[in-house]
Design a protein around this motif. Sequence first.
Motif, PDB file in Angstrom:
ATOM      1  N   ALA A 388     120.886 -68.869  24.221  1.00 40.62           N
ATOM      2  CA  ALA A 388     120.818 -67.451  24.589  1.00 40.62           C
ATOM      3  C   ALA A 388     121.847 -67.132  25.668  1.00 40.62           C
ATOM      4  CB  ALA A 388     119.415 -67.099  25.067  1.00 40.62           C
ATOM      5  N   GLY A 389     122.007 -68.035  26.625  1.00 47.02           N
ATOM      6  CA  GLY A 389     123.010 -67.841  27.670  1.00 47.02           C
ATOM      7  C   GLY A 389     124.419 -67.831  27.107  1.00 47.02           C
ATOM      8  N   ALA A 390     124.690 -68.754  26.185  1.00 44.16           N
ATOM      9  CA  ALA A 390     126.016 -68.806  25.572  1.00 44.16           C
ATOM     10  C   ALA A 390     126.294 -67.542  24.765  1.00 44.16           C
ATOM     11  CB  ALA A 390     126.136 -70.046  24.685  1.00 44.16           C
ATOM     12  N   ARG A 391     125.273 -67.028  24.065  1.00 39.81           N
ATOM     13  CA  ARG A 391     125.457 -65.779  23.320  1.00 39.81           C
ATOM     14  C   ARG A 391     125.727 -64.614  24.267  1.00 39.81           C
ATOM     15  NH1 ARG A 391     121.060 -67.850  20.284  1.00 39.81           N
ATOM     16  NH2 ARG A 391     119.606 -66.463  21.390  1.00 39.81           N
ATOM     17  N   ALA A 392     125.025 -64.595  25.398  1.00 42.66           N
ATOM     18  CA  ALA A 392     125.252 -63.532  26.384  1.00 42.66           C
ATOM     19  C   ALA A 392     126.679 -63.592  26.916  1.00 42.66           C
ATOM     20  CB  ALA A 392     124.248 -63.653  27.521  1.00 42.66           C
TER      21      ALA A 392
END
Length: 405
Positions: A388-392
């Motif tokens: 999720a952090g990488a997508r953000a």
Amino acid sequence: MDVVELLGEIAEIGRDPVRGGYSRHVYEPAELELREWFRRKSAGLGLEVETDRNGNIWAHWGPVGTGTIAIGSHLDSVPGGGAYDGPLGVASSLAAVSALMDEGFVPAQPVTVAAFGEEEGSRFGIACLGSKLMAGAIPGATVAALTDDTGVTYAEACRADGIDPAGLGRDDERLASLGAFVELHVEQGVGLADLDSPVAVASSILAHGRWKLVFSGEGNHAGATRMRDRRDPVAAMAAAVLAAQRIASAHDGPDSARATIGRLTPIPGGTNVIASRVDAWLDVRGDTDPQTRALLEEILEASHAAAKEHGCGLEVTEESYVSTVHFDANLRERLVEALDGVPVLATGAGHDAGILAAEIPTAMLFTRNPTGVSHSPHETASDEDCRAGARALTEVVRILASEPR
């Protein structure tokens, strides 16, 4: 590239069999291996890899020029640190660039992934050393003369990665090329766990500093010296540790107050020997500079009193200090909007982004840490939250790099 798989590739590098977790200190074998891993993965994406004169590594997507959007973090660790502090931000940055490439995205502005050197300060005692050198916050000659616990100078150590210590210092050309820097980091607290959110944007960093405390007493025989005849610096230091805990706890309410003595070196360090000296390092943090300085003075007053009570001397040296950092408000709001109104949190941990905030627009993303434990082998983040952090971060780069120069 998948962030979880990237972290898996380095999971065995720098494991500490004594402390647990990882010990990856700048220019030592484990950290050098991580540097080569970063260079290799970046080259695999077709990025142009460059190591600057301060030992920071840059992987460029597109021609180097003004308005570059920089993302990244660091690869080094504290002694016995966790798997995510630092490498998560680097791996997430590689994953973000990879995802955008797979989409066929063409950045209108250059993008670069950074891996900063000696962020933790675990080998040479000064945190965020790579970014501080780049920003001119510390003279290159001062850094070159620093020594680690074995007597190796920074000048000697940086040559292990091909860095000429004569070139250490402020890098105006590189600073001028950067339009913004966004650092993703695992959260070092439970803010996101409490809010039940996988990602947040940073608002600020507490003021913080490090001080070396040297308690001097009289070395003697543990069995032959009566208690009333002792001048024991370990006893004085122990009283100072308890005083720091008591004082900071009394102030830690509506305002933030943090005080930690986490590193101690008794000399000579024998089991049946009363030490002649103890070196201790004090870390103090607070919301504002006046609060932090007032907290420090109260702790030092108590420490001097403890030294006097035990017949010892005390010398105090400030090794580093960083004022309260407020991240760029405009950039912060753009990130919050791009990520559909994610929470905004302050942090008590220092970061390279905090150093660069005085030079360029800077922001941070946090990825949830369910227990809040960090600087420990028990630091955690779920695979789902890492992704999720990488997508953000991918969305942030997409927006920032889409704007024409």
